[in-house]
Motif scaffolding. Sequence first.
Motif, PDB file in Angstrom:
ATOM      1  N   CYS A  18      51.690  46.308  43.798  1.00  0.00           N
ATOM      2  CA  CYS A  18      51.425  45.009  44.428  1.00  0.00           C
ATOM      3  C   CYS A  18      50.120  44.419  43.901  1.00  0.00           C
ATOM      4  O   CYS A  18      50.068  43.250  43.513  1.00  0.00           O
ATOM      5  N   PHE A  19      49.058  45.206  43.856  1.00  0.00           N
ATOM      6  CA  PHE A  19      47.768  44.716  43.372  1.00  0.00           C
ATOM      7  C   PHE A  19      47.849  44.328  41.905  1.00  0.00           C
ATOM      8  O   PHE A  19      47.420  43.236  41.512  1.00  0.00           O
ATOM      9  N   ASP A  20      48.404  45.213  41.084  1.00  0.00           N
ATOM     10  CA  ASP A  20      48.438  44.980  39.637  1.00  0.00           C
ATOM     11  C   ASP A  20      49.265  43.758  39.259  1.00  0.00           C
ATOM     12  O   ASP A  20      48.884  42.991  38.378  1.00  0.00           O
ATOM     13  N   GLU A  21      50.385  43.566  39.919  1.00  0.00           N
ATOM     14  CA  GLU A  21      51.263  42.447  39.590  1.00  0.00           C
ATOM     15  C   GLU A  21      50.781  41.130  40.188  1.00  0.00           C
ATOM     16  O   GLU A  21      51.029  40.068  39.633  1.00  0.00           O
ATOM     17  N   SER A  22      50.095  41.179  41.327  1.00  0.00           N
ATOM     18  CA  SER A  22      49.643  39.951  41.996  1.00  0.00           C
ATOM     19  C   SER A  22      48.308  39.442  41.484  1.00  0.00           C
ATOM     20  O   SER A  22      48.016  38.246  41.600  1.00  0.00           O
ATOM     21  N   PRO A  24      46.911  38.643  38.535  1.00  0.00           N
ATOM     22  CA  PRO A  24      46.819  37.470  37.650  1.00  0.00           C
ATOM     23  C   PRO A  24      47.174  36.148  38.333  1.00  0.00           C
ATOM     24  O   PRO A  24      46.812  35.085  37.846  1.00  0.00           O
ATOM     25  N   TYR A  25      47.865  36.197  39.466  1.00  0.00           N
ATOM     26  CA  TYR A  25      48.313  34.989  40.154  1.00  0.00           C
ATOM     27  C   TYR A  25      47.526  34.732  41.439  1.00  0.00           C
ATOM     28  O   TYR A  25      47.849  33.823  42.193  1.00  0.00           O
ATOM     29  N   GLY A  26      46.492  35.518  41.692  1.00  0.00           N
ATOM     30  CA  GLY A  26      45.693  35.376  42.898  1.00  0.00           C
ATOM     31  C   GLY A  26      44.634  34.302  42.767  1.00  0.00           C
ATOM     32  O   GLY A  26      44.539  33.579  41.775  1.00  0.00           O
ATOM     33  N   LEU A 129      56.207  35.661  46.281  1.00  0.00           N
ATOM     34  CA  LEU A 129      56.621  34.497  47.054  1.00  0.00           C
ATOM     35  C   LEU A 129      55.360  33.738  47.461  1.00  0.00           C
ATOM     36  O   LEU A 129      54.526  34.261  48.192  1.00  0.00           O
ATOM     37  N   THR A 130      55.211  32.517  46.991  1.00  0.00           N
ATOM     38  CA  THR A 130      54.032  31.702  47.275  1.00  0.00           C
ATOM     39  C   THR A 130      54.419  30.639  48.295  1.00  0.00           C
ATOM     40  O   THR A 130      55.365  29.888  48.083  1.00  0.00           O
ATOM     41  N   THR A 131      53.664  30.589  49.386  1.00  0.00           N
ATOM     42  CA  THR A 131      53.956  29.621  50.442  1.00  0.00           C
ATOM     43  C   THR A 131      53.192  28.329  50.208  1.00  0.00           C
ATOM     44  O   THR A 131      52.269  28.274  49.397  1.00  0.00           O
ATOM     45  N   SER A 133      51.146  26.987  52.172  1.00  0.00           N
ATOM     46  CA  SER A 133      49.770  27.126  52.656  1.00  0.00           C
ATOM     47  C   SER A 133      48.899  27.948  51.711  1.00  0.00           C
ATOM     48  O   SER A 133      47.707  28.117  51.960  1.00  0.00           O
ATOM     49  N   GLY A 134      49.486  28.480  50.626  1.00  0.00           N
ATOM     50  CA  GLY A 134      48.713  29.227  49.647  1.00  0.00           C
ATOM     51  C   GLY A 134      48.818  30.734  49.777  1.00  0.00           C
ATOM     52  O   GLY A 134      48.275  31.456  48.959  1.00  0.00           O
ATOM     53  N   GLY A 135      49.496  31.228  50.806  1.00  0.00           N
ATOM     54  CA  GLY A 135      49.665  32.666  50.975  1.00  0.00           C
ATOM     55  C   GLY A 135      50.655  33.234  49.977  1.00  0.00           C
ATOM     56  O   GLY A 135      51.480  32.507  49.408  1.00  0.00           O
ATOM     57  N   GLN A 136      50.563  34.526  49.754  1.00  0.00           N
ATOM     58  CA  GLN A 136      51.463  35.189  48.825  1.00  0.00           C
ATOM     59  C   GLN A 136      52.005  36.466  49.450  1.00  0.00           C
ATOM     60  O   GLN A 136      51.316  37.134  50.210  1.00  0.00           O
ATOM     61  N   GLN A 137      53.255  36.779  49.109  1.00  0.00           N
ATOM     62  CA  GLN A 137      53.862  38.037  49.512  1.00  0.00           C
ATOM     63  C   GLN A 137      54.550  38.626  48.291  1.00  0.00           C
ATOM     64  O   GLN A 137      55.314  37.947  47.608  1.00  0.00           O
ATOM     65  N   TYR A 138      54.259  39.896  48.024  1.00  0.00           N
ATOM     66  CA  TYR A 138      54.827  40.564  46.863  1.00  0.00           C
ATOM     67  C   TYR A 138      56.002  41.427  47.286  1.00  0.00           C
ATOM     68  O   TYR A 138      55.945  42.128  48.293  1.00  0.00           O
ATOM     69  N   LEU A 139      57.076  41.374  46.500  1.00  0.00           N
ATOM     70  CA  LEU A 139      58.241  42.230  46.708  1.00  0.00           C
ATOM     71  C   LEU A 139      58.603  42.871  45.376  1.00  0.00           C
ATOM     72  O   LEU A 139      58.748  42.182  44.368  1.00  0.00           O
TER      73      LEU A 139
END
Length: 158
Positions: A18-22, A24-26, A129-131, A133-139
Amino acid sequence: MQPFDTQFTLSRHYLAECFDESLPYGKNPNPNYLFPASFLATGAGLLFFTEQPKVFGGMLIALAVLELIHIRFRRAWWLRRQMWGRSADSEVTLNIDEDGVRTQSAYAQTALLWSDIERVIETDLGLILTTQSGGQQYLSKSLFSTELIIEIVAKSGD
């Protein structure tokens, strides 16, 4: 969309993915070296060019070193904080249907409606998944079939 249900464990391996993949998009994909550099320069300036007591300059240099350590070990620190949390190593139930994506564990429950999801970013190992409001959820993609991944990406474009 066919309803999809599965379970997975919030293990150290899953959280590291989750950390490694997210990252670059954080919000802060690249570390900010200007902050510790300014503390270091100001602290050194106070130590060498003023007659004031050396405590404040030393504190600024110590803060700069602490910030550099934080930058260097941010992945390890983030993982450690997640593993200290009560959700670590717990079972998570994931439901995907016409309404959206829902996750539920013993400690947390989230629901993302398709209308709230602004876009789906497909990485090598997962979906972010980017909402609105700017939140993100990784799957992780390991949870899904190829057809379901295509369907999720297409659903976000609706």
